[in-house]
Design an enzyme around this catalytic site. Structure first.
Site, PDB file in Angstrom:
ATOM      1  N   ASP A 130      11.659 -12.922 110.431  1.00  0.00           N
ATOM      2  CA  ASP A 130      11.453 -14.247 109.821  1.00  0.00           C
ATOM      3  C   ASP A 130      11.996 -15.313 110.764  1.00  0.00           C
ATOM      4  OD1 ASP A 130      10.580 -16.070 107.965  1.00  0.00           O
ATOM      5  OD2 ASP A 130      12.373 -15.970 106.719  1.00  0.00           O
ATOM      6  N   ARG A 163       7.984 -17.151  64.699  1.00  0.00           N
ATOM      7  CA  ARG A 163       9.084 -16.637  63.906  1.00  0.00           C
ATOM      8  C   ARG A 163       8.533 -16.049  62.609  1.00  0.00           C
ATOM      9  NH1 ARG A 163      14.419 -18.272  64.158  1.00  0.00           N
ATOM     10  NH2 ARG A 163      13.813 -20.214  65.196  1.00  0.00           N
TER      11      ARG A 163
END
Length: 534
Positions: free
Chosen positions: A356, A242
């Site tokens: 799949d 910060r």
């Protein structure tokens, strides 16, 4: 029909989320400190008002239950209608009740599902189950509420275009208004005094900074505004640093992979001839929320027995049950791979490769009939068109064919269909490993190649085992002593052949299993083919 809501946002694993460090600069304008003080004061006032007028959270422990699919499968109304006990939610979540229904042309509701639901923010503090959308999506209506058995009654109330007329207030309403007025009149002087103190403090701080700070730039100079990038799906996680003019945050960026899979899957379900007994039944789709809160729902039929993988972990199969599961599974894969011409009832269906295929994506109905699910990676082959810009190395590593693992795929329709057949052979091995027809004790359930590469193999492990060493799951000697299992073992070996062109087709797999089932137990399968398989 009983429906399940599948949230697609966690389906494809880590590929959908990328973490990175992002600088988020919050430039301090002259009134930022003052705004913070004012915001704090108003938050305190709102909290005081809320603490006096707020009500306790309603806890939902049981809901009315209805299951259309179970009614159709069992024929027993008592098994699909009753009361459902809601599981205890996590501390920061709530349980709710819900209803999914349709209104026919006469306005009569046709119920598909009732039961417990988990933590839908739209349900918070809703004592009644009311659908309020003006135009329901796909003619399906959904409502949810909080409170025991609150979904017993449900209604459809579109949002009115005009403001409703005011009702006369009850004595209790007048008493509440009087209490609120008293609180407001008491808090206004306190808030005004707090604001005055905040302004005085801010002015004092500004004068102090002005006399003790050496300016490094023109105080009236403004920075060049940054271009508008739009709202991106970015979630701030933690602050890393910060400074005076900004902060550095660690953030998470979510890609649109989940949405693409959701869109692809619904397109597969909407193709002609996809309403098949051995394909998971599609109900509809819903999108809830926006940006980071967006959820993509795929609504399908619910099957209580779950996936074949989970079922085999806790159960064994007789030879008749194995044949039924294997045949219906192969029949579903054959239907996906087939091209079907258009007819009066439906249009042309192209061939589809699942890409799949595994035991997790095969669901079991109440009678152990298999149906194939999860078409997020499926590929459609339109006649006369190329496969498109697709990536060949997709799917679950454990079930990848040798040509997929080494990246040597021939991008043609037949090549992708043979990849599905390879995975089908591995699923047949899983079924055989839990069949009671073999002599001796039944071993614990294992995934294919679990003995060779463990439970969490990386891509290099599978390449070494399948491509270089040409390993396959072990076929036990006890299977060869049973004529049915021996024939099934031969079918497996032809499905997972290293040479892709030598593999069987899905239709041939189905015919072989049907023939063996009829050969050993003809009275249990009267609808099997009369001729011998190829």
């Amino acid at each position: 029909m009983t429906s399940t809501f599948e949230n697609k946002s966690a389906k494809k694993g880590s590929a959908s989320e990328l973490s990175f460090t992002m600088a988020v600069f919050s430039w301090h304008k002259e009134l930022v400190p003052l705004c913070k003080w004012l915001t704090l004061c108003f938050i305190l006032a709102i909290c005081l008002l809320h603490s006096t007028s707020g009500s306790a959270i309603v806890v939902t422990t049981r809901c009315e239950f209805y299951n259309y699919t179970q009614c159709g499968e069992t024929g027993n109304p008592e098994s699909c209608n009753g009361t459902e006990e809601c599981p205890s939610p996590e501390p920061d979540k709530r349980s709710q009740c819900y209803v999914v229904w349709q209104n026919n042309s006469d306005g009569k509701p046709y119920i598909y599902m009732k039961g417990c639901f988990l933590n839908n923010m739209e349900c918070y503090n809703q004592p009644k189950c009311v659908h309020k959308r003006e135009e329901p999506k796909h003619n399906f209506m959904f409502c949810c509420c909080e409170g025991d058995m609150c979904n017993k009654d449900f209604t459809f109330e579109p949002v009115p275009s005009q403001a409703p007329t005011q009702h006369s207030k009850t004595p209790m309403d007048h008493k509440n208004d009087q209490l609120m007025n008293t609180l407001l009149y008491s808090l206004i002087p306190v808030i005004a005094l707090t604001i005055a103190i905040a302004i005085f403090y801010w002015v004092y701080r500004q004068r102090k900074i002005y006399f003790h700070e050496v300016p490094t730039m023109d105080p009236h100079q403004l920075s060049v505004p940054s271009p508008l990038l739009g709202l991106r799906p970015i979630q701030l996680i933690e602050i890393k640093a910060r400074g005076r003019f900004g902060s550095v945050w660690k953030a998470q960026y979510k890609s649109d992979t989940d949405k693409q899979s959701w869109l692809a899957e619904q397109e597969i379900f909407k193709l002609p001839h996809m309403d098949h007994e051995n394909i998971l039944r599609y109900v509809g789709v819903e999108k809830r929320g926006d940006n980071l809160q967006a959820e993509f729902w795929l609504i399908t039929a619910y099957h209580e027995k779950g996936s074949l993988c989970d079922f085999l972990k806790a159960n064994v199969l007789t030879w008749a049950e194995l044949c039924h599961v294997a045949e219906t599974m192969a029949r579903g894969l054959m239907h996906l791979h087939e091209e079907l011409p258009a007819n009066k009832a439906d249009g042309y269906k192209p061939a589809i490769a699942h890409r799949d295929f595994k035991s997790k994506n095969v669901l079991l109905k109440a009678d152990l009939t298999a149906c194939i699910a999860d078409f997020g990676l499926a590929l459609v082959f339109q006649p006369g068109k190329p496969c498109g810009d697709t990536h060949g190395q997709v799917g679950t590593r454990r079930y990848m064919a040798p040509e997929v693992l080494e990246g040597a795929i021939n991008f043609s329709r037949d090549a992708f269909l043979r990849i599905d057949v390879y995975a089908c052979g591995l699923v047949l091995w899983e079924l055989a490993s839990r069949c009671t027809a073999q002599e001796g004790p039944i071993s614990e359930y294992q995934l294919p190649f679990e003995e060779e590469v463990g439970q969490h193999p990386i891509l290099e492990d599978m390449q070494e085992a399948v491509v270089h060493k040409k390993l396959r799951p072990a076929i036990k000697e006890t299977w060869r002593r049973h004529s049915g299992l021996a024939a099934l073992a031969d079918t497996m070996e032809e499905c997972w052949d290293h040479d892709a062109e030598a593999r069987l087709s899905a239709s041939c797999v189905m015919e072989r299993i049907a023939w063996q089932s009829r050969l050993l137990q003809p009275h249990m399968h009267p609808l099997l083919l009369n001729e011998s398989p190829i």
